[in-house]
Design an enzyme around this catalytic site. Structure first.
Site, PDB file in Angstrom:
ATOM      1  N   THR A  39       0.831  -1.208   0.000  1.00 59.69           N
ATOM      2  CA  THR A  39       0.000   0.000   0.000  1.00 59.69           C
ATOM      3  C   THR A  39       0.868   1.261   0.000  1.00 59.69           C
ATOM      4  OG1 THR A  39      -1.696  -1.218   1.193  1.00 59.69           O
ATOM      5  CG2 THR A  39      -1.878   1.179   1.220  1.00 59.69           C
ATOM      6  N   HIS A  42       1.803   1.967  -3.469  1.00 58.42           N
ATOM      7  CA  HIS A  42       0.663   2.574  -4.172  1.00 58.42           C
ATOM      8  C   HIS A  42       0.511   4.047  -3.791  1.00 58.42           C
ATOM      9  CE1 HIS A  42      -1.285  -0.624  -6.418  1.00 58.42           C
ATOM     10  NE2 HIS A  42      -1.122  -1.460  -5.412  1.00 58.42           N
ATOM     11  N   GLU A  59       2.577   0.175   9.667  1.00 55.51           N
ATOM     12  CA  GLU A  59       2.802  -1.136  10.297  1.00 55.51           C
ATOM     13  C   GLU A  59       3.975  -0.971  11.250  1.00 55.51           C
ATOM     14  OE1 GLU A  59       3.673  -3.771   7.041  1.00 55.51           O
ATOM     15  OE2 GLU A  59       1.711  -3.517   6.118  1.00 55.51           O
ATOM     16  N   CYS A  88     -14.485   6.271  13.365  1.00 60.52           N
ATOM     17  CA  CYS A  88     -15.198   7.367  14.033  1.00 60.52           C
ATOM     18  C   CYS A  88     -16.093   6.861  15.157  1.00 60.52           C
ATOM     19  CB  CYS A  88     -15.989   8.179  13.016  1.00 60.52           C
ATOM     20  SG  CYS A  88     -17.540   7.426  12.484  1.00 60.52           S
ATOM     21  N   CYS A  91     -20.598   6.544  12.726  1.00 58.80           N
ATOM     22  CA  CYS A  91     -21.288   6.495  11.426  1.00 58.80           C
ATOM     23  C   CYS A  91     -22.142   5.229  11.326  1.00 58.80           C
ATOM     24  CB  CYS A  91     -20.271   6.557  10.283  1.00 58.80           C
ATOM     25  SG  CYS A  91     -19.331   5.042  10.064  1.00 58.80           S
ATOM     26  N   ILE A 171       2.634 -11.066   2.262  1.00 63.91           N
ATOM     27  CA  ILE A 171       1.237 -11.372   2.575  1.00 63.91           C
ATOM     28  C   ILE A 171       0.897 -12.804   2.158  1.00 63.91           C
ATOM     29  CG2 ILE A 171      -1.146 -10.842   1.854  1.00 63.91           C
ATOM     30  CD1 ILE A 171      -0.076  -8.876   3.935  1.00 63.91           C
ATOM     31  N   ARG A 196      10.915 -15.823  -4.558  1.00 62.41           N
ATOM     32  CA  ARG A 196       9.688 -15.877  -3.756  1.00 62.41           C
ATOM     33  C   ARG A 196       9.123 -17.294  -3.730  1.00 62.41           C
ATOM     34  NH1 ARG A 196       6.545 -10.292  -3.525  1.00 62.41           N
ATOM     35  NH2 ARG A 196       8.324  -9.110  -2.795  1.00 62.41           N
TER      36      ARG A 196
HETATM   37 ZN   LIG Z   1      -0.058  -2.505   5.003  1.00 60.25          ZN
HETATM   38 ZN   LIG Z   2     -17.425   5.322  11.416  1.00 59.38          ZN
END
Ligand SMILES: [Zn+2]
Ligand SMILES: [Zn+2]
Length: 338
Positions: A39, A42, A59, A88, A91, A171, A196
Protein backbone atom coordinates in the site's frame (compact mmCIF):
# COMPACT_ATOMS: atom_id res chain seq x y z
CA UNK A 1 13.32 14.40 14.72
CA UNK A 2 14.08 12.62 11.48
CA UNK A 3 11.20 11.40 9.28
CA UNK A 4 10.47 10.15 5.80
CA UNK A 5 8.12 12.46 3.95
CA UNK A 6 6.12 11.95 0.75
CA UNK A 7 5.79 15.51 -0.58
CA UNK A 8 3.52 14.51 -3.44
CA UNK A 9 3.15 11.34 -5.52
CA UNK A 10 6.56 10.31 -6.82
CA UNK A 11 8.56 12.55 -4.45
CA UNK A 12 10.09 11.47 -1.15
CA UNK A 13 12.77 12.82 1.14
CA UNK A 14 14.23 12.14 4.56
CA UNK A 15 14.00 15.34 6.54
CA UNK A 16 14.12 16.93 9.99
CA UNK A 17 10.74 17.95 11.38
CA UNK A 18 9.38 19.05 14.77
CA UNK A 19 8.64 16.30 17.29
CA UNK A 20 4.90 15.53 17.45
CA UNK A 21 2.86 17.06 20.25
CA UNK A 22 0.45 14.69 21.95
CA UNK A 23 -3.10 15.32 23.09
CA UNK A 24 -4.62 14.24 26.43
CA UNK A 25 -5.48 10.74 25.14
CA UNK A 26 -2.42 10.14 22.98
CA UNK A 27 0.82 8.27 23.36
CA UNK A 28 4.19 9.46 22.12
CA UNK A 29 5.84 6.36 20.67
CA UNK A 30 9.52 5.99 19.79
CA UNK A 31 9.29 3.83 16.68
CA UNK A 32 11.30 0.61 16.75
CA UNK A 33 10.32 -1.18 13.53
CA UNK A 34 8.14 0.06 10.69
CA UNK A 35 7.30 -2.21 7.75
CA UNK A 36 7.01 -1.17 4.11
CA UNK A 37 3.76 -2.46 2.64
CA UNK A 38 2.50 -2.71 -0.94
CA UNK A 39 0.00 0.00 0.00
CA UNK A 40 2.92 2.38 0.71
CA UNK A 41 4.16 1.81 -2.84
CA UNK A 42 0.66 2.57 -4.17
CA UNK A 43 0.50 5.73 -2.04
CA UNK A 44 3.90 6.82 -3.32
CA UNK A 45 2.84 6.29 -6.92
CA UNK A 46 -0.40 8.16 -6.32
CA UNK A 47 -2.56 5.10 -7.02
CA UNK A 48 -4.05 4.86 -3.51
CA UNK A 49 -6.00 7.70 -1.85
CA UNK A 50 -3.86 9.46 0.77
CA UNK A 51 -3.23 12.93 2.18
CA UNK A 52 -0.05 14.70 1.07
CA UNK A 53 2.42 15.78 2.33
CA UNK A 54 2.59 12.60 4.38
CA UNK A 55 4.84 10.77 6.80
CA UNK A 56 3.93 7.23 5.68
CA UNK A 57 4.22 3.96 7.61
CA UNK A 58 1.22 2.09 9.03
CA UNK A 59 2.80 -1.14 10.30
CA UNK A 60 4.88 -0.18 13.31
CA UNK A 61 5.90 -1.00 16.84
CA UNK A 62 7.72 1.04 19.42
CA UNK A 63 8.25 2.10 23.02
CA UNK A 64 5.97 4.55 24.80
CA UNK A 65 7.90 7.70 25.64
CA UNK A 66 5.05 10.02 26.60
CA UNK A 67 1.54 9.42 28.01
CA UNK A 68 -1.33 11.89 27.66
CA UNK A 69 -2.60 13.20 31.04
CA UNK A 70 -6.09 11.68 30.67
CA UNK A 71 -4.81 8.17 30.04
CA UNK A 72 -4.73 5.23 32.38
CA UNK A 73 -3.27 1.84 31.62
CA UNK A 74 -0.15 2.95 29.79
CA UNK A 75 3.20 3.87 31.28
CA UNK A 76 6.43 5.16 29.82
CA UNK A 77 8.47 2.18 28.66
CA UNK A 78 5.52 0.06 27.49
CA UNK A 79 6.19 -1.85 24.27
CA UNK A 80 3.29 -1.36 21.86
CA UNK A 81 2.16 -2.07 18.33
CA UNK A 82 -0.14 0.26 16.44
CA UNK A 83 -3.45 -0.37 14.71
CA UNK A 84 -3.28 2.45 12.15
CA UNK A 85 -6.96 2.53 11.21
CA UNK A 86 -8.84 5.16 13.20
CA UNK A 87 -12.62 4.73 13.18
CA UNK A 88 -15.20 7.37 14.03
CA UNK A 89 -17.43 5.07 16.08
CA UNK A 90 -20.51 7.06 15.11
CA UNK A 91 -21.29 6.50 11.43
CA UNK A 92 -23.76 3.96 10.04
CA UNK A 93 -21.06 1.32 9.44
CA UNK A 94 -19.36 1.73 12.82
CA UNK A 95 -22.70 1.43 14.57
CA UNK A 96 -23.70 -1.61 12.57
CA UNK A 97 -20.53 -3.52 13.38
CA UNK A 98 -18.66 -3.02 10.11
CA UNK A 99 -16.04 -0.81 11.70
CA UNK A 100 -13.53 -1.30 8.90
CA UNK A 101 -16.00 0.26 6.45
CA UNK A 102 -16.27 3.42 8.58
CA UNK A 103 -17.35 6.38 6.44
CA UNK A 104 -14.91 8.66 8.25
CA UNK A 105 -11.91 6.36 8.52
CA UNK A 106 -8.50 7.96 8.65
CA UNK A 107 -5.28 6.03 9.05
CA UNK A 108 -1.88 6.73 10.55
CA UNK A 109 0.60 6.67 7.68
CA UNK A 110 -2.13 7.31 5.09
CA UNK A 111 -3.90 10.51 6.20
CA UNK A 112 -2.04 11.25 9.45
CA UNK A 113 1.70 11.05 10.22
CA UNK A 114 2.79 7.42 10.56
CA UNK A 115 5.70 5.24 11.50
CA UNK A 116 8.56 6.14 9.18
CA UNK A 117 9.77 8.65 11.77
CA UNK A 118 11.74 8.57 14.99
CA UNK A 119 8.62 9.48 16.99
CA UNK A 120 4.90 9.09 16.37
CA UNK A 121 1.75 10.47 17.97
CA UNK A 122 -0.55 7.49 18.51
CA UNK A 123 -4.09 7.79 19.93
CA UNK A 124 -4.03 5.36 22.86
CA UNK A 125 -7.01 3.38 21.60
CA UNK A 126 -4.92 2.45 18.54
CA UNK A 127 -2.14 0.92 20.66
CA UNK A 128 -1.83 -2.73 21.74
CA UNK A 129 0.57 -3.55 24.57
CA UNK A 130 2.83 -6.45 23.66
CA UNK A 131 2.71 -9.70 25.59
CA UNK A 132 6.01 -10.69 27.19
CA UNK A 133 8.31 -12.49 24.81
CA UNK A 134 7.09 -10.85 21.61
CA UNK A 135 10.01 -8.86 20.24
CA UNK A 136 9.29 -5.42 18.79
CA UNK A 137 10.56 -6.32 15.33
CA UNK A 138 8.15 -9.25 15.10
CA UNK A 139 5.31 -7.25 16.62
CA UNK A 140 5.54 -4.75 13.77
CA UNK A 141 3.99 -7.45 11.58
CA UNK A 142 0.77 -7.48 13.62
CA UNK A 143 -1.11 -5.22 11.20
CA UNK A 144 -0.44 -7.27 8.06
CA UNK A 145 -1.15 -10.46 10.01
CA UNK A 146 -4.41 -8.92 11.27
CA UNK A 147 -5.42 -8.08 7.71
CA UNK A 148 -4.59 -11.64 6.62
CA UNK A 149 -6.75 -12.98 9.46
CA UNK A 150 -9.64 -10.98 8.05
CA UNK A 151 -9.08 -12.63 4.66
CA UNK A 152 -8.79 -16.09 6.19
CA UNK A 153 -11.92 -15.57 8.30
CA UNK A 154 -13.91 -14.65 5.18
CA UNK A 155 -12.48 -17.59 3.23
CA UNK A 156 -13.74 -20.07 5.86
CA UNK A 157 -11.08 -22.61 4.87
CA UNK A 158 -11.99 -26.01 6.31
CA UNK A 159 -9.65 -28.86 7.23
CA UNK A 160 -8.90 -30.76 4.04
CA UNK A 161 -9.68 -27.91 1.65
CA UNK A 162 -7.35 -27.14 -1.21
CA UNK A 163 -6.17 -23.54 -1.40
CA UNK A 164 -4.39 -21.63 -4.16
CA UNK A 165 -2.65 -18.31 -3.49
CA UNK A 166 -1.48 -15.91 -6.18
CA UNK A 167 1.50 -13.89 -4.96
CA UNK A 168 4.21 -15.27 -2.67
CA UNK A 169 5.16 -11.91 -1.20
CA UNK A 170 5.05 -11.30 2.56
CA UNK A 171 1.24 -11.37 2.57
CA UNK A 172 1.04 -14.55 0.48
CA UNK A 173 3.50 -16.28 2.78
CA UNK A 174 1.56 -15.23 5.91
CA UNK A 175 -1.68 -16.39 4.24
CA UNK A 176 0.00 -19.69 3.35
CA UNK A 177 0.81 -20.30 7.01
CA UNK A 178 -2.71 -19.35 8.13
CA UNK A 179 -4.19 -21.74 5.53
CA UNK A 180 -2.03 -24.53 6.91
CA UNK A 181 -3.20 -23.73 10.44
CA UNK A 182 -6.76 -24.10 9.16
CA UNK A 183 -5.84 -27.59 8.01
CA UNK A 184 -5.73 -27.11 4.24
CA UNK A 185 -4.69 -30.37 2.58
CA UNK A 186 -2.79 -28.63 -0.21
CA UNK A 187 -1.63 -25.03 -0.51
CA UNK A 188 -0.52 -24.02 -4.01
CA UNK A 189 1.56 -20.84 -4.34
CA UNK A 190 1.77 -19.08 -7.70
CA UNK A 191 4.47 -16.45 -8.29
CA UNK A 192 6.68 -15.56 -11.27
CA UNK A 193 9.71 -14.74 -9.07
CA UNK A 194 11.99 -17.71 -8.33
CA UNK A 195 13.23 -16.26 -5.02
CA UNK A 196 9.69 -15.88 -3.76
CA UNK A 197 8.75 -19.39 -4.84
CA UNK A 198 11.75 -20.70 -2.90
CA UNK A 199 10.66 -18.75 0.18
CA UNK A 200 7.13 -20.11 -0.18
CA UNK A 201 8.58 -23.63 -0.27
CA UNK A 202 10.70 -22.88 2.76
CA UNK A 203 7.47 -21.84 4.53
CA UNK A 204 5.84 -25.16 3.74
CA UNK A 205 4.01 -24.58 0.43
CA UNK A 206 2.91 -27.95 -0.93
CA UNK A 207 3.26 -26.90 -4.54
CA UNK A 208 4.72 -23.82 -6.20
CA UNK A 209 3.97 -22.79 -9.78
CA UNK A 210 5.81 -20.34 -12.02
CA UNK A 211 3.01 -18.80 -14.12
CA UNK A 212 5.52 -17.75 -16.80
CA UNK A 213 6.68 -21.35 -17.26
CA UNK A 214 3.44 -23.25 -16.91
CA UNK A 215 -0.22 -22.65 -17.76
CA UNK A 216 -1.57 -22.39 -14.22
CA UNK A 217 -5.11 -23.50 -14.97
CA UNK A 218 -4.17 -26.70 -16.79
CA UNK A 219 -1.47 -27.57 -14.24
CA UNK A 220 -3.92 -27.23 -11.33
CA UNK A 221 -6.80 -28.94 -13.15
CA UNK A 222 -4.57 -31.89 -14.07
CA UNK A 223 -4.12 -32.50 -10.35
CA UNK A 224 -7.54 -31.30 -9.19
CA UNK A 225 -10.02 -31.56 -12.10
CA UNK A 226 -12.75 -29.70 -10.20
CA UNK A 227 -10.44 -26.88 -9.18
CA UNK A 228 -9.83 -25.80 -5.57
CA UNK A 229 -12.18 -24.68 -2.80
CA UNK A 230 -10.53 -21.33 -2.10
CA UNK A 231 -8.38 -19.06 -4.25
CA UNK A 232 -6.71 -15.95 -2.84
CA UNK A 233 -5.26 -13.13 -4.84
CA UNK A 234 -2.45 -11.69 -2.73
CA UNK A 235 -0.66 -10.12 -5.69
CA UNK A 236 -2.76 -7.09 -6.55
CA UNK A 237 -1.98 -7.90 -10.17
CA UNK A 238 -5.04 -7.74 -12.42
CA UNK A 239 -3.76 -10.60 -14.63
CA UNK A 240 -3.51 -12.81 -11.55
CA UNK A 241 -7.00 -11.75 -10.48
CA UNK A 242 -8.35 -12.99 -13.84
CA UNK A 243 -6.57 -16.32 -13.26
CA UNK A 244 -8.18 -16.82 -9.84
CA UNK A 245 -11.52 -17.40 -11.57
CA UNK A 246 -10.05 -20.27 -13.59
CA UNK A 247 -8.93 -22.24 -10.54
CA UNK A 248 -11.98 -22.04 -8.29
CA UNK A 249 -14.27 -25.07 -8.13
CA UNK A 250 -18.07 -24.91 -8.36
CA UNK A 251 -19.33 -23.55 -5.06
CA UNK A 252 -15.89 -22.20 -4.23
CA UNK A 253 -14.63 -18.84 -3.08
CA UNK A 254 -12.30 -16.26 -4.53
CA UNK A 255 -10.89 -13.80 -2.01
CA UNK A 256 -9.59 -10.55 -3.47
CA UNK A 257 -7.05 -9.46 -0.92
CA UNK A 258 -4.31 -7.78 -2.99
CA UNK A 259 -4.63 -4.08 -3.75
CA UNK A 260 -4.96 -3.59 -7.53
CA UNK A 261 -4.49 -0.26 -9.25
CA UNK A 262 -7.57 1.83 -8.53
CA UNK A 263 -8.84 1.82 -12.14
CA UNK A 264 -8.06 -1.83 -13.01
CA UNK A 265 -10.99 -4.06 -14.00
CA UNK A 266 -11.80 -7.49 -15.39
CA UNK A 267 -14.72 -9.08 -17.20
CA UNK A 268 -17.11 -11.29 -15.31
CA UNK A 269 -19.68 -13.65 -16.76
CA UNK A 270 -22.72 -13.52 -14.46
CA UNK A 271 -24.16 -16.70 -15.99
CA UNK A 272 -21.00 -18.54 -14.94
CA UNK A 273 -21.03 -17.02 -11.43
CA UNK A 274 -24.68 -17.99 -11.00
CA UNK A 275 -24.50 -21.46 -12.44
CA UNK A 276 -21.41 -22.36 -10.41
CA UNK A 277 -22.35 -20.56 -7.21
CA UNK A 278 -19.04 -18.75 -7.11
CA UNK A 279 -18.34 -16.36 -4.25
CA UNK A 280 -16.06 -13.44 -5.03
CA UNK A 281 -15.27 -11.60 -1.85
CA UNK A 282 -13.15 -8.57 -1.06
CA UNK A 283 -11.17 -8.64 2.19
CA UNK A 284 -10.31 -5.20 3.49
CA UNK A 285 -8.37 -4.08 6.53
CA UNK A 286 -8.31 -5.63 9.98
CA UNK A 287 -11.66 -5.28 11.79
CA UNK A 288 -11.20 -6.51 15.37
CA UNK A 289 -8.37 -8.86 14.41
CA UNK A 290 -5.35 -6.99 15.84
CA UNK A 291 -5.55 -8.70 19.24
CA UNK A 292 -5.59 -12.14 17.64
CA UNK A 293 -2.67 -11.21 15.40
CA UNK A 294 -0.61 -10.07 18.41
CA UNK A 295 -1.45 -13.29 20.30
CA UNK A 296 -0.66 -15.47 17.29
CA UNK A 297 2.73 -13.81 16.83
CA UNK A 298 3.48 -14.09 20.55
CA UNK A 299 2.62 -17.80 20.47
CA UNK A 300 5.39 -18.42 17.96
CA UNK A 301 3.03 -20.54 15.86
CA UNK A 302 3.12 -18.04 13.04
CA UNK A 303 6.69 -17.35 11.98
CA UNK A 304 6.01 -13.96 10.44
CA UNK A 305 9.44 -12.71 11.50
CA UNK A 306 10.94 -14.88 8.78
CA UNK A 307 9.20 -12.87 6.06
CA UNK A 308 11.44 -9.91 6.95
CA UNK A 309 14.44 -10.07 4.63
CA UNK A 310 15.84 -6.53 4.87
CA UNK A 311 16.32 -3.88 7.59
CA UNK A 312 17.23 -0.28 6.80
CA UNK A 313 17.93 2.81 8.90
CA UNK A 314 15.61 5.76 8.30
CA UNK A 315 18.28 7.68 6.37
CA UNK A 316 18.20 4.92 3.75
CA UNK A 317 14.40 4.78 3.44
CA UNK A 318 14.44 5.78 -0.26
CA UNK A 319 16.73 2.81 -1.00
CA UNK A 320 14.46 0.57 1.09
CA UNK A 321 11.49 1.67 -1.03
CA UNK A 322 13.48 1.15 -4.22
CA UNK A 323 14.19 -2.52 -3.54
CA UNK A 324 10.76 -3.37 -2.06
CA UNK A 325 8.94 -5.76 -4.34
CA UNK A 326 12.08 -6.86 -6.17
CA UNK A 327 12.79 -10.56 -6.49
CA UNK A 328 15.36 -10.73 -3.69
CA UNK A 329 13.09 -9.10 -1.07
CA UNK A 330 10.10 -10.27 0.89
CA UNK A 331 9.31 -7.85 3.72
CA UNK A 332 11.50 -4.76 3.97
CA UNK A 333 11.41 -2.84 7.26
CA UNK A 334 12.84 0.42 8.51
CA UNK A 335 14.25 0.82 12.01
CA UNK A 336 13.96 4.61 12.52
CA UNK A 337 15.99 4.74 15.75
CA UNK A 338 18.84 2.46 14.70
ZN1 LIG B 1 -0.06 -2.51 5.00
ZN1 LIG C 1 -17.42 5.32 11.42
Amino acid sequence: MLALEFLEPGQMRVTEMPEPEIGPRDLLVRVHTSGICGTDLHIFRGSYPATFPLVPGHEYSGIVEGVGPELEGFVVGDAVVVDPNILCGACFYCRSGNVHLCSNMVALGVNLPGGFAELSRVPARQAYRLPKGLPLDQAALSEPVACCLRGMDLAEVRSGDRVAIFGAGPIGVIMLQLAQMQGASTVIMIDPQAGRRRLAEAHGADWVIDPLEEAVESAVRRQFPEGVEVVFDCSGNIEAVKETLKLVMRGGKVILYGVCEEGASFELNPFWVNENEITIRGAYNNPNTMGRAVDLLASGKLTAGSVVTHHFPLQEAPEAFRITGSSETLKVVIDPNE
